[in-house]
Design a protein around this motif. Sequence first.
Motif, PDB file in Angstrom:
ATOM      1  N   ASP A 160       0.835  -1.202   0.000  1.00  0.00           N
ATOM      2  CA  ASP A 160       0.000   0.000   0.000  1.00  0.00           C
ATOM      3  C   ASP A 160       0.872   1.256   0.000  1.00  0.00           C
ATOM      4  O   ASP A 160       0.589   2.220  -0.718  1.00  0.00           O
ATOM      5  N   TYR A 161       1.939   1.239   0.828  1.00  0.00           N
ATOM      6  CA  TYR A 161       2.857   2.388   0.830  1.00  0.00           C
ATOM      7  C   TYR A 161       3.549   2.523  -0.519  1.00  0.00           C
ATOM      8  O   TYR A 161       3.755   3.644  -1.015  1.00  0.00           O
ATOM      9  N   ASP A 162       3.911   1.402  -1.136  1.00  0.00           N
ATOM     10  CA  ASP A 162       4.577   1.457  -2.437  1.00  0.00           C
ATOM     11  C   ASP A 162       3.657   2.069  -3.501  1.00  0.00           C
ATOM     12  O   ASP A 162       4.120   2.811  -4.377  1.00  0.00           O
ATOM     13  N   LYS A 163       2.365   1.759  -3.411  1.00  0.00           N
ATOM     14  CA  LYS A 163       1.398   2.302  -4.371  1.00  0.00           C
ATOM     15  C   LYS A 163       1.032   3.745  -4.055  1.00  0.00           C
ATOM     16  O   LYS A 163       0.528   4.464  -4.921  1.00  0.00           O
ATOM     17  N   GLY A 164       1.268   4.159  -2.813  1.00  0.00           N
ATOM     18  CA  GLY A 164       0.876   5.506  -2.406  1.00  0.00           C
ATOM     19  C   GLY A 164      -0.596   5.645  -2.125  1.00  0.00           C
ATOM     20  O   GLY A 164      -1.115   6.752  -1.971  1.00  0.00           O
ATOM     21  N   GLN A 165      -1.307   4.523  -2.039  1.00  0.00           N
ATOM     22  CA  GLN A 165      -2.748   4.552  -1.780  1.00  0.00           C
ATOM     23  C   GLN A 165      -3.149   3.260  -1.092  1.00  0.00           C
ATOM     24  O   GLN A 165      -2.734   2.174  -1.495  1.00  0.00           O
ATOM     25  N   ALA A 166      -3.952   3.383  -0.017  1.00  0.00           N
ATOM     26  CA  ALA A 166      -4.393   2.209   0.741  1.00  0.00           C
ATOM     27  C   ALA A 166      -5.913   2.105   0.682  1.00  0.00           C
ATOM     28  O   ALA A 166      -6.613   3.101   0.859  1.00  0.00           O
ATOM     29  N   PRO A 167      -6.448   0.911   0.419  1.00  0.00           N
ATOM     30  CA  PRO A 167      -7.907   0.738   0.455  1.00  0.00           C
ATOM     31  C   PRO A 167      -8.431   0.953   1.875  1.00  0.00           C
ATOM     32  O   PRO A 167      -7.771   0.601   2.854  1.00  0.00           O
ATOM     33  N   TYR A 168      -9.612   1.530   1.999  1.00  0.00           N
ATOM     34  CA  TYR A 168     -10.272   1.601   3.301  1.00  0.00           C
ATOM     35  C   TYR A 168     -10.632   0.184   3.751  1.00  0.00           C
ATOM     36  O   TYR A 168     -10.764  -0.743   2.945  1.00  0.00           O
ATOM     37  N   SER A 169     -10.823   0.035   5.051  1.00  0.00           N
ATOM     38  CA  SER A 169     -11.138  -1.295   5.598  1.00  0.00           C
ATOM     39  C   SER A 169     -12.431  -1.856   5.033  1.00  0.00           C
ATOM     40  O   SER A 169     -12.556  -3.079   4.852  1.00  0.00           O
ATOM     41  N   ASP A 170     -13.416  -1.005   4.759  1.00  0.00           N
ATOM     42  CA  ASP A 170     -14.695  -1.527   4.256  1.00  0.00           C
ATOM     43  C   ASP A 170     -14.568  -2.104   2.850  1.00  0.00           C
ATOM     44  O   ASP A 170     -15.490  -2.771   2.368  1.00  0.00           O
ATOM     45  N   SER A 171     -13.437  -1.870   2.186  1.00  0.00           N
ATOM     46  CA  SER A 171     -13.203  -2.493   0.885  1.00  0.00           C
ATOM     47  C   SER A 171     -13.114  -4.009   1.009  1.00  0.00           C
ATOM     48  O   SER A 171     -13.290  -4.731   0.020  1.00  0.00           O
ATOM     49  N   TYR A 172     -12.808  -4.492   2.220  1.00  0.00           N
ATOM     50  CA  TYR A 172     -12.642  -5.928   2.437  1.00  0.00           C
ATOM     51  C   TYR A 172     -13.884  -6.572   3.050  1.00  0.00           C
ATOM     52  O   TYR A 172     -13.839  -7.741   3.445  1.00  0.00           O
ATOM     53  N   ASN A 173     -14.987  -5.817   3.144  1.00  0.00           N
ATOM     54  CA  ASN A 173     -16.219  -6.411   3.676  1.00  0.00           C
ATOM     55  C   ASN A 173     -16.622  -7.623   2.847  1.00  0.00           C
ATOM     56  O   ASN A 173     -16.523  -7.614   1.617  1.00  0.00           O
ATOM     57  N   LEU A 174     -17.105  -8.645   3.515  1.00  0.00           N
ATOM     58  CA  LEU A 174     -17.554  -9.859   2.836  1.00  0.00           C
ATOM     59  C   LEU A 174     -18.965  -9.711   2.284  1.00  0.00           C
ATOM     60  O   LEU A 174     -19.334 -10.370   1.311  1.00  0.00           O
ATOM     61  N   VAL A 175     -19.771  -8.863   2.934  1.00  0.00           N
ATOM     62  CA  VAL A 175     -21.153  -8.649   2.522  1.00  0.00           C
ATOM     63  C   VAL A 175     -21.486  -7.171   2.643  1.00  0.00           C
ATOM     64  O   VAL A 175     -20.864  -6.433   3.408  1.00  0.00           O
ATOM     65  N   ASP A 176     -22.489  -6.751   1.891  1.00  0.00           N
ATOM     66  CA  ASP A 176     -23.121  -5.450   2.084  1.00  0.00           C
ATOM     67  C   ASP A 176     -24.419  -5.660   2.859  1.00  0.00           C
ATOM     68  O   ASP A 176     -25.159  -6.616   2.587  1.00  0.00           O
ATOM     69  N   ASP A 224     -30.540  -8.352   6.241  1.00  0.00           N
ATOM     70  CA  ASP A 224     -30.496  -8.651   4.811  1.00  0.00           C
ATOM     71  C   ASP A 224     -29.113  -8.311   4.277  1.00  0.00           C
ATOM     72  O   ASP A 224     -28.624  -7.182   4.437  1.00  0.00           O
ATOM     73  N   LEU A 225     -28.485  -9.286   3.633  1.00  0.00           N
ATOM     74  CA  LEU A 225     -27.105  -9.159   3.197  1.00  0.00           C
ATOM     75  C   LEU A 225     -26.961  -9.514   1.723  1.00  0.00           C
ATOM     76  O   LEU A 225     -27.744 -10.302   1.186  1.00  0.00           O
ATOM     77  N   VAL A 226     -25.949  -8.938   1.082  1.00  0.00           N
ATOM     78  CA  VAL A 226     -25.595  -9.264  -0.294  1.00  0.00           C
ATOM     79  C   VAL A 226     -24.118  -9.629  -0.303  1.00  0.00           C
ATOM     80  O   VAL A 226     -23.269  -8.849   0.134  1.00  0.00           O
ATOM     81  N   SER A 227     -23.801 -10.812  -0.807  1.00  0.00           N
ATOM     82  CA  SER A 227     -22.411 -11.278  -0.810  1.00  0.00           C
ATOM     83  C   SER A 227     -21.566 -10.453  -1.772  1.00  0.00           C
ATOM     84  O   SER A 227     -22.009 -10.094  -2.865  1.00  0.00           O
ATOM     85  N   ARG A 228     -20.329 -10.193  -1.354  1.00  0.00           N
ATOM     86  CA  ARG A 228     -19.385  -9.468  -2.200  1.00  0.00           C
ATOM     87  C   ARG A 228     -18.295 -10.379  -2.760  1.00  0.00           C
ATOM     88  O   ARG A 228     -17.373  -9.904  -3.410  1.00  0.00           O
ATOM     89  N   MET A 229     -18.393 -11.687  -2.469  1.00  0.00           N
ATOM     90  CA  MET A 229     -17.366 -12.613  -2.947  1.00  0.00           C
ATOM     91  C   MET A 229     -17.997 -13.945  -3.307  1.00  0.00           C
ATOM     92  O   MET A 229     -19.120 -14.250  -2.902  1.00  0.00           O
ATOM     93  N   ASP A 230     -17.272 -14.723  -4.080  1.00  0.00           N
ATOM     94  CA  ASP A 230     -17.710 -16.081  -4.410  1.00  0.00           C
ATOM     95  C   ASP A 230     -17.313 -17.041  -3.301  1.00  0.00           C
ATOM     96  O   ASP A 230     -16.329 -16.830  -2.587  1.00  0.00           O
ATOM     97  N   ALA A 231     -18.095 -18.100  -3.166  1.00  0.00           N
ATOM     98  CA  ALA A 231     -17.808 -19.181  -2.206  1.00  0.00           C
ATOM     99  C   ALA A 231     -17.730 -18.680  -0.776  1.00  0.00           C
ATOM    100  O   ALA A 231     -16.898 -19.136   0.012  1.00  0.00           O
ATOM    101  N   LEU A 232     -18.609 -17.748  -0.426  1.00  0.00           N
ATOM    102  CA  LEU A 232     -18.639 -17.214   0.941  1.00  0.00           C
ATOM    103  C   LEU A 232     -19.290 -18.215   1.886  1.00  0.00           C
ATOM    104  O   LEU A 232     -20.397 -18.679   1.640  1.00  0.00           O
TER     105      LEU A 232
END
Length: 590
Positions: free
Chosen positions: A252-268, A292-300
């Motif tokens: 993330d430091y090498d890219k100069g940009q870090a994803p927020y933690s909610d980017s890794y949420n498994l569901v909405d 009520d949830l919506v999956s953000r990944m396969d094979a959750l």
Amino acid sequence: MGASVPTSSTPHQFSYLQFASILLSFFLSTSYALEAVSNTETDVTTLYQQLQTQNFTKSVFLENVPFARDRVRINFGSGMMYFGEPVAGKIRSAVFLGSGSIQASPPEGFEKDNVRRLLKAEEISSDFKTIVLRFTDDTADKLMGLGHLQQSSVSDQLKHLSQDLCPRLLKETGMNVSARQIVSIINHEDPGIFLAQFDGGRRGRFTYLFDPQSRIPVNSFGINAGEKGLIFAYDENIFANDVWLAFYAREDYDKGQAPYSDSYNLVDTSHYALSLGLIEPKKALDLTARIDLVSRMDALRAIPFSVGESLSIYDDERRKRQLYLLNAHDQDGNALAFLQEPWEGGFTVILAKPINAGERITIAVDLSGDLMRQVESTDSFYPRSTTNWYPRHGPLPRCPFDISILHRKKDHVVTVGTVVKEESAPDQKDAVLTQFRMEKPIGLATFAIGPYEIHKDIAKQKDGTQLPLEFYSMPGGRMAIKEDFILAEMNNSVRFFSNTFGQYPYPLFRGVFHPFRFGQGFPTTIMIPAADSSNKRTFSFIAHETSHQWWGDMVLWRSYHDQWLSEGFAEYSGMLYVQLRDKTSGEKDL
């Protein structure tokens, strides 16, 4: 979020005796709260049990072996590394006995200042004699390749270190390390997690965690801006952890940009239907949450939730007052497995079968616990944790709410949103079911119950619309409060900010007497003490909390890095209001 800090459904009822019996057996048992899942590809029960009770089958001798995990450098000077038996085909734990050293350099100015303040040093460095490790990455493969395989007996010290790690971290941080490993394993997370607890050196006991999906930093520490690495130590003098260092991944430091933690949420999270049982608020809160949830990944397969994570270790609050999960089901009524331990700041639900990205699922969970705080002088009750009394996945999920509260007839209840129904509860004498609805997506909700008197007013906004105002006050026999004054200040404030910041965003505006030395502003509902003295401090205080309807509710921070903006804008808003109020000398229209 305050001045001093920053569809209805019938509630699932449990008697206090039933709950006490369940809770007692929960604490006395040395096993885990996990319901068995049948006919699944992965026997989660067995996996969790293996992670909890590690047997050591291999050992290697390490001498002058360097090893790194992100920016933390470990040197194994001389000693034996013992590896646990494989779980789900791979080794997931190890214990080192010997000698070595660790170094970690702060990546930026703020973190350097924090290390200087806490450790009086430029970097984190220490010797050690023991390390206890848990991981789901390739740590075992790498260390085995760097050492010499040797036979060695399992000592009492080795057993104690291995068995002590998880209970200690549960109590001191609320994290369930084995449950975090389960999520990583059966959701096939890549890269995996790494956790190492060091001891025996000049820094004493401390822990290094690298969680590439940021789940433990969010759930157990409230660090939700995308930081993946933490070095922390429990301070028994303050009943809390000092976080020595929090950092993003090197990439993330090498890219100069870090994803927020909610980017890794498994569901909405798309909707909450919360049913609260408060017939006996002094004894227990019974909560049924349909999420009520919506999956953000396969094979959750596994979904972790936070609840009650801010409860303190002091006086065993998190263990005694937590909401404990009694059962979980999906939308078809199928029982779901779950993981939850005493002291844990949440739980993990295991789905009956994997779901893929975009698939929707509803999870219904029944919880119960002695979560309510009573103010005896007013006979009112409030959740001990005002913002994390209901289960959440990821930081600050925003969605609509339906909240139904079953309560005593003599009480009034209040939460976010508008009252859509209030009626006698079926088959329950002297009980009332009050239902609230919040149609706009929001990120924070609370509630209160007590013998309130409801006082009303109307705010006539500049565009001609009329905004209903309410103030839930105490009866005069319990506490003398100038309701007319508070309603007038709420009226003035909400009209002023509607003109300044834009139309008030919700269908009504209410205040609730809050018998504590702070206030909080939730969507539609501000919690305020008896702020009825006619002075600048009171004017600013009520205006500050009112402005949170815009700053903190309609516009919500994404991480703790941004939260100061909400408080800063609210404080500035209070100053603007007081400035204008002085100019108008208290005239009715501001």
